[in-house]
Write a protein that holds these residues in place. Sequence first.
Motif, PDB file in Angstrom:
ATOM      1  N   GLY A 157      -1.054  43.035 -43.470  1.00 12.02           N
ATOM      2  CA  GLY A 157      -2.436  43.521 -43.494  1.00 12.02           C
ATOM      3  C   GLY A 157      -2.829  44.391 -42.329  1.00 12.02           C
ATOM      4  N   ASP A 158      -1.908  45.214 -41.835  1.00  8.76           N
ATOM      5  CA  ASP A 158      -2.234  46.114 -40.731  1.00  8.76           C
ATOM      6  C   ASP A 158      -3.243  47.167 -41.168  1.00  8.76           C
ATOM      7  OD1 ASP A 158      -0.287  44.992 -38.944  1.00  8.76           O
ATOM      8  OD2 ASP A 158       1.269  46.108 -40.002  1.00  8.76           O
ATOM      9  N   LEU A 159      -4.096  47.554 -40.235  1.00  5.15           N
ATOM     10  CA  LEU A 159      -4.925  48.734 -40.442  1.00  5.15           C
ATOM     11  C   LEU A 159      -4.923  49.554 -39.162  1.00  5.15           C
ATOM     12  CD1 LEU A 159      -7.928  48.608 -38.853  1.00  5.15           C
ATOM     13  CD2 LEU A 159      -8.416  46.969 -40.663  1.00  5.15           C
ATOM     14  N   VAL A 160      -5.196  50.847 -39.312  1.00  2.44           N
ATOM     15  CA  VAL A 160      -5.419  51.721 -38.169  1.00  2.44           C
ATOM     16  C   VAL A 160      -6.816  52.304 -38.286  1.00  2.44           C
ATOM     17  CG1 VAL A 160      -2.981  52.258 -37.852  1.00  2.44           C
ATOM     18  CG2 VAL A 160      -4.378  53.736 -39.282  1.00  2.44           C
ATOM     19  N   VAL A 161      -7.396  52.587 -37.135  1.00  2.00           N
ATOM     20  CA  VAL A 161      -8.769  53.094 -37.052  1.00  2.00           C
ATOM     21  C   VAL A 161      -8.708  54.528 -36.565  1.00  2.00           C
ATOM     22  CG1 VAL A 161     -11.042  52.767 -36.007  1.00  2.00           C
ATOM     23  CG2 VAL A 161      -9.594  50.770 -36.496  1.00  2.00           C
ATOM     24  N   ARG A 162      -9.293  55.423 -37.327  1.00  2.00           N
ATOM     25  CA  ARG A 162      -9.299  56.843 -36.933  1.00  2.00           C
ATOM     26  C   ARG A 162     -10.721  57.267 -36.624  1.00  2.00           C
ATOM     27  NH1 ARG A 162      -9.375  61.921 -40.176  1.00  2.00           N
ATOM     28  NH2 ARG A 162      -8.533  63.576 -38.847  1.00  2.00           N
ATOM     29  N   VAL A 163     -10.875  57.885 -35.463  1.00  5.36           N
ATOM     30  CA  VAL A 163     -12.167  58.466 -35.068  1.00  5.36           C
ATOM     31  C   VAL A 163     -11.971  59.972 -35.103  1.00  5.36           C
ATOM     32  CG1 VAL A 163     -14.040  58.388 -33.392  1.00  5.36           C
ATOM     33  CG2 VAL A 163     -12.440  56.460 -33.544  1.00  5.36           C
ATOM     34  N   PRO A 164     -12.237  60.601 -36.245  1.00  9.06           N
ATOM     35  CA  PRO A 164     -11.769  61.984 -36.438  1.00  9.06           C
ATOM     36  C   PRO A 164     -12.438  63.015 -35.543  1.00  9.06           C
ATOM     37  CG  PRO A 164     -13.086  61.244 -38.309  1.00  9.06           C
ATOM     38  CD  PRO A 164     -12.828  60.038 -37.466  1.00  9.06           C
ATOM     39  N   ASP A 165     -13.694  62.783 -35.147  1.00  6.98           N
ATOM     40  CA  ASP A 165     -14.378  63.826 -34.373  1.00  6.98           C
ATOM     41  C   ASP A 165     -13.813  63.979 -32.967  1.00  6.98           C
ATOM     42  OD1 ASP A 165     -16.778  62.340 -32.483  1.00  6.98           O
ATOM     43  OD2 ASP A 165     -15.920  61.178 -34.119  1.00  6.98           O
ATOM     44  N   VAL A 166     -13.056  62.974 -32.487  1.00  3.63           N
ATOM     45  CA  VAL A 166     -12.442  63.095 -31.164  1.00  3.63           C
ATOM     46  C   VAL A 166     -10.919  62.936 -31.228  1.00  3.63           C
ATOM     47  CG1 VAL A 166     -14.455  62.483 -29.794  1.00  3.63           C
ATOM     48  CG2 VAL A 166     -13.010  60.662 -30.726  1.00  3.63           C
ATOM     49  N   ASP A 167     -10.340  62.891 -32.439  1.00  2.00           N
ATOM     50  CA  ASP A 167      -8.899  62.848 -32.623  1.00  2.00           C
ATOM     51  C   ASP A 167      -8.272  61.638 -31.928  1.00  2.00           C
ATOM     52  OD1 ASP A 167      -6.446  63.605 -33.587  1.00  2.00           O
ATOM     53  OD2 ASP A 167      -6.163  65.306 -32.209  1.00  2.00           O
ATOM     54  N   VAL A 168      -8.860  60.470 -32.177  1.00  2.00           N
ATOM     55  CA  VAL A 168      -8.350  59.211 -31.638  1.00  2.00           C
ATOM     56  C   VAL A 168      -7.935  58.321 -32.797  1.00  2.00           C
ATOM     57  CG1 VAL A 168      -8.958  57.086 -30.417  1.00  2.00           C
ATOM     58  CG2 VAL A 168      -9.693  59.294 -29.508  1.00  2.00           C
ATOM     59  N   VAL A 169      -6.800  57.657 -32.652  1.00  2.00           N
ATOM     60  CA  VAL A 169      -6.347  56.662 -33.619  1.00  2.00           C
ATOM     61  C   VAL A 169      -6.053  55.372 -32.867  1.00  2.00           C
ATOM     62  CG1 VAL A 169      -4.508  55.997 -35.213  1.00  2.00           C
ATOM     63  CG2 VAL A 169      -5.468  58.302 -35.308  1.00  2.00           C
ATOM     64  N   LEU A 170      -6.651  54.282 -33.331  1.00  2.00           N
ATOM     65  CA  LEU A 170      -6.378  52.950 -32.800  1.00  2.00           C
ATOM     66  C   LEU A 170      -5.356  52.320 -33.732  1.00  2.00           C
ATOM     67  CD1 LEU A 170     -10.115  51.944 -32.250  1.00  2.00           C
ATOM     68  CD2 LEU A 170      -8.657  53.360 -30.782  1.00  2.00           C
ATOM     69  N   ALA A 171      -4.144  52.127 -33.235  1.00  2.00           N
ATOM     70  CA  ALA A 171      -3.009  51.820 -34.104  1.00  2.00           C
ATOM     71  C   ALA A 171      -2.733  50.337 -34.269  1.00  2.00           C
ATOM     72  CB  ALA A 171      -1.752  52.514 -33.575  1.00  2.00           C
ATOM     73  N   GLY A 172      -3.463  49.462 -33.558  1.00  2.00           N
ATOM     74  CA  GLY A 172      -3.108  48.062 -33.614  1.00  2.00           C
ATOM     75  C   GLY A 172      -1.644  47.877 -33.235  1.00  2.00           C
ATOM     76  N   ASP A 173      -1.013  46.837 -33.766  1.00  2.00           N
ATOM     77  CA  ASP A 173       0.369  46.571 -33.400  1.00  2.00           C
ATOM     78  C   ASP A 173       1.379  47.296 -34.275  1.00  2.00           C
ATOM     79  OD1 ASP A 173      -0.704  45.017 -31.451  1.00  2.00           O
ATOM     80  OD2 ASP A 173       0.208  43.133 -32.103  1.00  2.00           O
ATOM     81  N   GLN A 174       0.919  48.245 -35.086  1.00  2.00           N
ATOM     82  CA  GLN A 174       1.869  49.178 -35.688  1.00  2.00           C
ATOM     83  C   GLN A 174       2.602  49.944 -34.592  1.00  2.00           C
ATOM     84  OE1 GLN A 174       2.646  50.696 -38.897  1.00  2.00           O
ATOM     85  NE2 GLN A 174       1.816  48.959 -40.018  1.00  2.00           N
ATOM     86  N   VAL A 175       1.942  50.117 -33.442  1.00  2.00           N
ATOM     87  CA  VAL A 175       2.522  50.807 -32.289  1.00  2.00           C
ATOM     88  C   VAL A 175       2.293  49.928 -31.060  1.00  2.00           C
ATOM     89  CG1 VAL A 175       2.423  52.867 -30.817  1.00  2.00           C
ATOM     90  CG2 VAL A 175       2.070  53.079 -33.288  1.00  2.00           C
ATOM     91  N   GLU A 176       3.330  49.760 -30.243  1.00  2.00           N
ATOM     92  CA  GLU A 176       3.188  49.023 -28.987  1.00  2.00           C
ATOM     93  C   GLU A 176       3.815  49.833 -27.868  1.00  2.00           C
ATOM     94  OE1 GLU A 176       3.620  44.819 -28.825  1.00  2.00           O
ATOM     95  OE2 GLU A 176       3.809  44.635 -30.997  1.00  2.00           O
TER      96      GLU A 176
END
Length: 283
Positions: A157-176
């Motif tokens: 159940g991983d999700l990532v959070v994208r904040v497109p107006d500032v080109d930020v992605v919160l990747a959770g533990d998909q990336v460490e």
Amino acid sequence: MADFTEVAARVWVARYPWFDVNVTLVGGERGLLLVDTHGSAAAAREVVADVRRLGAGEVVGVVNTHWHFDHTFGNEAVRGAYGPVPVTAHEDAADELARRGEEVRQRYADSPDDPHRDDVLATTVVVPDDTFSSAKVLDLGDRAVELVHPGRGHTAGDLVVRVPDVDVVLAGDQVEESAPPAYGSDCFPLAWPHSLDTVLGLLTSGSVVVPGHGAPVDRAFVEQQRNEIGLVAQNVLDLAARGVPASEALAAADWPFDPDLLEQAVLRGYEHLPRGQKRLPLA
């Protein structure tokens, strides 16, 4: 106590020593979105104090990037501070937390010397109440925040959070960043590379990527980690195709990470092999 550092306009990250876990705030005119809540009610009360010290507004919503307790057990304390704010997660993450949260508490109950034992046992598990299956947009008024389930990888159940107006992605533990990717008993090592391909599709050369643990990284880091995770998957497929038993696999190939950290990657990988790629013996 940890300082929230602004990594892009109205996006702040605090890095906490316990598990080296990241907690992120995304600000909008309606308030703050808190992404991940740390590993206990006591730890989350420290997070709340740090949010208030930042002075950027009130939390109006929570996102859990996956079910693991170091990202979710603070839900209770955040609601205690801000009221019944929605807690959003992928539907599989909510199901897993509901099913396995008490297992975590029991593990700490059986660890009397752990310094966080009492805090974890004093925490009430709060399961996300706003779930989705593929993608969802959260409206912060002057800012849209995108939630994407890239597929199975670190968990179902991983999700990532994208904040497109500032080109930020919160990747959770998909990336460490501060440790090798964590292959636990609920990982999906054969699917993980493809999930990271989806994450890479959300990135540009200038993206800021906030991992679940460690310092922010860039697209090149994610590409490298995807290739390493891909090599783990390919090794499992190749070894199984040659009939190498799972019990011998770690000694039978070169791995991109310490083999001592990959026991579950191999076991779970063999469990998830496509039927046509299984060869005997596999035990």
